[in-house]
Design a protein around this motif. Structure first.
Motif, PDB file in Angstrom:
ATOM      1  N   ASP A 123       4.862 126.163  16.037  1.00  0.00           N
ATOM      2  CA  ASP A 123       6.067 125.464  15.629  1.00  0.00           C
ATOM      3  C   ASP A 123       7.292 126.353  15.768  1.00  0.00           C
ATOM      4  O   ASP A 123       7.211 127.582  15.706  1.00  0.00           O
ATOM      5  CB  ASP A 123       5.960 125.001  14.167  1.00  0.00           C
ATOM      6  CG  ASP A 123       4.855 123.973  13.980  1.00  0.00           C
ATOM      7  OD1 ASP A 123       4.617 123.215  14.927  1.00  0.00           O
ATOM      8  OD2 ASP A 123       4.244 123.947  12.905  1.00  0.00           O
ATOM      9  N   SER A 248       3.960 114.204  26.247  1.00  0.00           N
ATOM     10  CA  SER A 248       3.422 113.814  24.947  1.00  0.00           C
ATOM     11  C   SER A 248       2.117 114.553  24.669  1.00  0.00           C
ATOM     12  O   SER A 248       1.602 115.297  25.503  1.00  0.00           O
ATOM     13  CB  SER A 248       3.178 112.303  24.920  1.00  0.00           C
ATOM     14  OG  SER A 248       2.130 111.960  25.822  1.00  0.00           O
ATOM     15  N   ILE A 277       6.148 122.307  20.120  1.00  0.00           N
ATOM     16  CA  ILE A 277       6.531 120.899  19.998  1.00  0.00           C
ATOM     17  C   ILE A 277       7.974 120.859  19.507  1.00  0.00           C
ATOM     18  O   ILE A 277       8.295 121.437  18.462  1.00  0.00           O
ATOM     19  CB  ILE A 277       5.621 120.154  19.003  1.00  0.00           C
ATOM     20  CG1 ILE A 277       4.162 120.240  19.447  1.00  0.00           C
ATOM     21  CG2 ILE A 277       6.048 118.694  18.881  1.00  0.00           C
ATOM     22  CD1 ILE A 277       3.189 119.618  18.475  1.00  0.00           C
ATOM     23  N   ARG A 280      11.781 116.268  19.225  1.00  0.00           N
ATOM     24  CA  ARG A 280      11.505 114.927  19.734  1.00  0.00           C
ATOM     25  C   ARG A 280      10.007 114.650  19.903  1.00  0.00           C
ATOM     26  O   ARG A 280       9.622 113.586  20.383  1.00  0.00           O
ATOM     27  CB  ARG A 280      12.198 114.720  21.084  1.00  0.00           C
ATOM     28  CG  ARG A 280      13.722 114.814  21.006  1.00  0.00           C
ATOM     29  CD  ARG A 280      14.337 114.591  22.373  1.00  0.00           C
ATOM     30  NE  ARG A 280      15.789 114.676  22.335  1.00  0.00           N
ATOM     31  CZ  ARG A 280      16.583 114.543  23.396  1.00  0.00           C
ATOM     32  NH1 ARG A 280      16.037 114.319  24.591  1.00  0.00           N
ATOM     33  NH2 ARG A 280      17.887 114.641  23.279  1.00  0.00           N
ATOM     34  N   GLY A 281       9.195 115.626  19.529  1.00  0.00           N
ATOM     35  CA  GLY A 281       7.760 115.467  19.666  1.00  0.00           C
ATOM     36  C   GLY A 281       7.242 115.772  21.050  1.00  0.00           C
ATOM     37  O   GLY A 281       6.090 115.469  21.374  1.00  0.00           O
ATOM     38  N   GLN A 282       8.075 116.379  21.907  1.00  0.00           N
ATOM     39  CA  GLN A 282       7.664 116.710  23.264  1.00  0.00           C
ATOM     40  C   GLN A 282       7.003 118.087  23.312  1.00  0.00           C
ATOM     41  O   GLN A 282       7.406 119.007  22.596  1.00  0.00           O
ATOM     42  CB  GLN A 282       8.865 116.678  24.210  1.00  0.00           C
ATOM     43  CG  GLN A 282       9.480 115.294  24.378  1.00  0.00           C
ATOM     44  CD  GLN A 282      10.654 115.314  25.325  1.00  0.00           C
ATOM     45  OE1 GLN A 282      11.567 116.135  25.199  1.00  0.00           O
ATOM     46  NE2 GLN A 282      10.652 114.417  26.294  1.00  0.00           N
TER      47      GLN A 282
END
Length: 310
Positions: A123, A248, A277, A280-282
């Motif tokens: 993260d 994704s 990640i 935007r969750g990419q």
């Protein structure tokens, strides 16, 4: 007036019916084949509960299989027709290039492999990213439209992974991994002068494939962008390294399988795939010069800045 022959429904039903115990065997096999694509669709669209041993996915698979099995048992008198219709649908999907036999196989292999060997997420640990150092110089140095950079990237795609079949949706990523393999296989780390940073352009680094981490990142980003990939540069304390946009989490499953089983089998054997990640969750995958395979270990975990090249 034309007289059409009468259809003897009981006789037709008798011909289509498969005798026991072959009816249960055929229904079990057919149920499994139908369950796999349905399960893949559910897996890709349902939230991952992150249960131990992926038990949530196991329960979903069992439920879908049982439901299809009992439905086909109820329709067992026309089981041959059901088999024909199912095969016809998959054949049609294969012909038009939508979703057929090969796509089911690719999705299933990727999903099962990722369940047993999960990639390792990292993260972003800072709440507010800091200004990127030498931002304007670095952007100008990423000469992705330079013919030399473009030709080098094309050469790399012809040299590595050209014969990989299937995975058409991931052709660009595979070609970007070919660029990664070529650059990292030739890169020679050389320090900047003591009195300050030296920012080499991408075309300049092509002459000797030498320089420090920012020179490597500039060349990697330029070459990847020149063939349609989306790179970004990450700034940590005393280090800059490139990443590539994977997409994704479902895309990560496919790419993880490709790296570990097709493209970088020896280099990544028994090792984790590292990625970030974003907000935007990419998914972005590490391409540092220290990595022997895409998604290799990070040198530094804390991110201070990010420069995305749109």
């Amino acid at each position: 007036m034309i007289n059409f022959p009468k259809i003897d429904l009981p006789q037709l039903k008798s011909k289509l019916q498969v005798k026991s115990p072959w009816d249960r065997i055929i229904i079990s096999v057919l149920s499994l084949f139908i369950t796999i694509p349905i399960f893949i669709i559910l897996h890709q669209n349902l939230i991952d509960l992150e249960w131990a041993f992926n038990l949530d996915r196991v329960f979903i698979f069992i439920f879908v299989f049982a439901a299809i099995f009992f439905l086909l048992m109820y329709l067992r008198t026309i089981i041959i027709l059901c088999v024909a219709v199912y095969l016809l649908i998959l054949f049609y999907g294969s012909v038009i290039g939508n979703y057929g036999f090969s796509e089911i196989s690719e999705d299933y292999n990727s999903m099962i492999y990722t369940m047993s060997d999960n990639p390792y997420p990292q993260d972003i640990v800072v709440a507010k990213l800091l200004p990127f150092p030498n931002k304007s110089k670095i952007i100008n140095a990423i000469e992705y439209q330079n013919p030399k950079v473009r030709n080098f990237a094309i050469m790399a795609t012809s040299k590595h992974f050209k014969g990989i079949k299937g995975y058409s949706d991931y052709r660009t990523i595979i070609q970007c991994f070919a660029v990664f393999k070529e650059i990292n296989g030739r890169w020679n780390y050389v320090n900047d002068p003591k009195d300050g940073d030296y920012i080499a352009t991408a075309s300049e680094s092509l002459e000797y494939f030498s320089g420090d981490c920012d020179d490597h990142s500039i060349l990697m980003a330029a070459a990847i962008r020149s063939i349609g990939g989306t790179p970004r540069l990450i700034h940590t304390k005393g280090h800059i390294y490139p990443e590539i946009l994977i997409g994704s989490m479902i895309d990560l499953e496919k790419v993880n399988y490709l790296i570990k089983n097709v493209l970088f089998q020896k280099e990544s054997y028994g090792k984790k795939i590292h990625y970030h990640i974003d907000e935007r969750g990419q998914v972005w995958m590490n391409l540092d010069y220290t990595a022997k395979y895409p998604g290799g270990p990070f040198m530094y975990e804390e991110i201070l800045g990010a420069l995305t090249l749109n």
